[in-house]
Design an enzyme around this catalytic site. Structure first.
Site, PDB file in Angstrom:
ATOM      1  N   GLU A  94       0.803  -1.212   0.000  1.00  0.00           N
ATOM      2  CA  GLU A  94       0.000   0.000   0.000  1.00  0.00           C
ATOM      3  C   GLU A  94       0.845   1.276   0.000  1.00  0.00           C
ATOM      4  OE1 GLU A  94      -3.255   0.389  -0.206  1.00  0.00           O
ATOM      5  OE2 GLU A  94      -3.879  -1.697  -0.074  1.00  0.00           O
ATOM      6  N   SER A 365     -51.617 -25.010  40.090  1.00  0.00           N
ATOM      7  CA  SER A 365     -51.225 -25.499  41.419  1.00  0.00           C
ATOM      8  C   SER A 365     -49.777 -25.201  41.778  1.00  0.00           C
ATOM      9  CB  SER A 365     -51.463 -27.008  41.504  1.00  0.00           C
ATOM     10  OG  SER A 365     -52.850 -27.293  41.475  1.00  0.00           O
TER      11      SER A 365
END
Length: 682
Positions: A94, A365
């Protein structure tokens, strides 16, 4: 008079002198202006860079549950945690003069200007790594002279404010590598399933070649083209002296192993829990959506990754043949810490994201545990007797209430509190709430951890007020923890991208119920898994002491239960108010609960419930409910709050003799092995 003309040479020298003076002045003035510009740029703060980072949610063992990003997957890491090969490869391909220049490569700039003028366009660029970083951080990709001037100024500022190492670190964390991977760490994980610091030379050269054309040079799209690009990168590294030609050849020949599409698209672990965590982050802790998604947060949770998988597997095993519309929820909490261990909000997250852990349904219950905790507080004992038979209750307002037992099964005799819990007798429950008052039950349930509105009516004894699995689990955890309520915790810590701790949860414990009553209720709820108990059919799946309570309505099936280490709620039902099938649907909650509980604790030995001070154990005759003697054929060891145990001896089995009855003496020291032997015998 004769005019003396100045010699041309002297005139030329005079002009040269003036030109030199002007040049020197111009250079000095220009240098002064440049110095002023540099000082100005150095004094100006750089624009705020909004670098989006991926947020990660972790299980309590460090496993990644999910990574959050919206198309910009990035994990910022320091340069030391990026392979040197990748840094060298990036600089070589680069910006070969990166370490020497001050933000601009003049040779490349002049060449770019020449090409652009020749072609009358602005396509040719000469960006250095610093310039690319300035553009990516602060600018758009528009190819205008205005943008290029801004880029140049920002490039100078970056060079003035940061070292070369810092600039390279920022660049490697910012650059796009394709496949939604931004930065070296995300790229390494996306392409090779590893951290950036572990990349080989060959892998680094492959990645370094991608940013020039993230789609064009991606090995996922065209590996031959990507290999050609990799070779150019390796050659550049040889040219710059980073590697030898031999290393280049070896790296180019290396067979690279990429991640598979399945690995790159792994389903989110515990998606319902992930949604709950997201809600907590934003609603409870006040962290905004953008920070949550893009802030690079590390969110550490309590979820046990292995338990979660076992929860999902238990549900899959037992729901695979059920009606496709039937839904379920499972929540498991450590009662001593409040840590959420497993969390399943539905059968299939892809089909429905509705989180049923927080859906309010009638608990049936399973709500009786709170009723009998209140009853113990009011003086009930495990041997308190009431008659189980069809009963019509009439109240002061003239209204009548006629509850029924499941299947219309009644003892038609007096039964104890423990028997009422084991068989889930509804008549006993309504008679109990008559004695202690509905308001006492409301207060007891709230104290234990129920937060939903409750109607103080007789039918509340049978669980007619809707509550969520989350509430039921939290309240049962209080019972399992001997009356100490612990706040459920899902997130232990949140850390931002800079390592600052934003949130750190602490345990909140409050003693809200009597430890003795909690222990007695726990002992009685163990009988639910014994013969005649409503969950006995799954007892063969369990190899440890467990306590719990089933719950059934026309629309819901529950099992809420616990061991000393884990409290779990399982709910089964339909979303749209459709009745469950009592034969096919209702029985599924219990085996899901049993399979999960046993598998979740498979690596731990059985543990007995802790017995607090103030509890006494005696042997009782199961028929007369009096103290058993050595002549009673089936004595049972029962636990009582000290002073409430039976005082009279059973005389039903005494021989004809004048000698007084001899009681069976319980062990003086209720050691672990003695109690364990008693449990095993049950």
């Amino acid at each position: 008079m004769e005019v003396v003309r100045e010699a041309p040479l002297i005139r030329w020298l005079r002009w040269l002198k003036r030109l030199i003076k002007f040049g020197i002045f111009s250079v000095l003035f220009g240098s002064f202006l440049i110095l002023l510009a540099v000082l100005y740029l150095r004094s100006q703060p750089l624009p705020e860079a909004n670098i989006k980072q991926t947020t990660t949610i972790y299980a309590n063992g460090g496993q990644v549950l999910d990574t959050l990003h919206r198309g910009e997957n990035r994990f910022v890491v320091p340069l030391k945690d990026i392979s040197p090969y990748l840094a060298q490869a990036t600089v070589s391909i680069e910006d070969r003069y990166f370490w020497q220049h001050y933000g601009f490569d003049l040779k490349r700039i002049l060449m770019a200007v020449y090409v652009n003028l020749k072609n009358m366009d602005k396509d040719q660029g000469a960006s250095t790594i610093t310039a690319q970083l300035a553009r990516n951080l602060y600018l758009t990709l528009d190819k205008t002279w205005e943008r290029k001037i801004k880029e140049a100024l920002l490039t100078v500022q970056l060079e003035l404010n940061y070292s070369k190492q810092e600039i390279l670190e920022m660049y490697l964390n910012e650059i796009y590598y394709g496949s939604s991977a931004y930065g070296a760490q995300a790229a390494a994980q996306t392409y090779f399933g590893k951290d950036a610091k572990d990349l080989t030379l060959a892998e680094s050269a492959m990645l370094a070649g991608i940013p020039k054309g993230p789609t064009y040079y991606s090995p996922f799209n065209d590996e031959d083209r990507a290999k050609n690009r990799q070779k150019l990168v390796l050659q550049a590294m040889v040219r710059e002296g980073y590697i030898s030609p031999e290393q280049m050849e070896e790296a180019y020949a290396e067979q690279l192993i990429y991640t598979t599409p399945e690995e790159r698209q792994q389903p989110v672990a515990a998606p319902y829990f992930r949604d709950y965590v997201a809600n907590l982050v934003k609603e409870k802790y006040g962290i905004d959506e953008d920070t949550f998604i893009h802030g690079g947060l590390k969110i550490y949770t309590t979820l046990d990754y292995e338990m979660q998988k076992k929860a999902e597997q238990a549900i899959a095993n037992h729901m695979k043949k059920a009606n496709p519309e039937l839904q379920t929820a499972l929540l498991a909490i450590d009662p001593t810490t409040g840590h959420i261990q497993a969390f399943v909000g539905g059968r299939d997250y892809q089909k429905s994201q509705y989180n049923r852990v927080f859906a309010k349904r009638q608990p049936g219950s399973s709500f009786k545990a709170f009723l009998y905790m209140a009853a113990l507080k009011e003086g009930f004992t495990p041997l308190t007797l009431m008659k189980s038979e069809p009963t019509v209750f009439t109240y002061d307002n003239g209204k009548q209430y006629a509850p029924h037992n499941f299947g219309d099964k009644y003892a038609h005799d007096f039964i104890t509190l423990q028997e009422a819990i084991s068989t889930s007798d509804n008549i006993y429950a309504v008679k109990t709430i008559e004695q202690i008052s509905p308001q006492a039950l409301v207060e007891q349930a709230k104290t234990l951890g129920i937060t939903s509105p409750l109607q103080a009516v007789p039918s509340l004894a049978l669980g007619t007020s809707p509550v969520s699995p989350y509430e039921m689990t939290a309240a049962y955890a209080t019972i399992a923890n001997l009356g100490e309520r612990v706040k459920p915790i899902a997130i232990t810590k949140i850390v931002d991208s800079e390592g600052n701790v934003l949130v750190e949860e602490e345990q909140e414990k409050v003693q809200v119920a009597d430890p003795v009553s909690s222990f007695l209720l726990t002992q009685m709820m163990q009988s639910v898994f014994e013969p005649k108990g409503t969950a006995y059919r799954v007892a063969h799946l369990l190899n440890r002491p467990v306590a719990g309570k089933t719950g059934s309505t026309d629309y819901d099936s529950w099992l809420v239960g616990f061991t000393p280490e884990l409290v779990t709620t399982v709910w089964v039902g339909y979303d749209e108010g459709r009745k469950i099938d009592p034969v096919r649907d209702a029985p599924l909650a219990a085996p899901i609960w049993a399979e999960f509980t046993e598998n979740a604790l498979s690596d731990r030995p059985p543990t007995l419930f802790e017995m607090p001070a103030g509890v006494i154990s005696v042997y009782v005759d199961p028929v007369s409910h009096k103290l058993a003697t050595e002549n009673c054929p089936n004595p049972q060891l029962e636990y009582f709050a000290q002073g409430t145990e039976p005082k009279e001896f059973c005389t039903d089995h005494l021989p004809e003799s004048d000698e007084p009855p001899k009681p069976i003496e319980p062990p003086d020291d209720q050691s672990f092995w003695q109690r364990f032997g008693g449990w095993w015998g049950r």
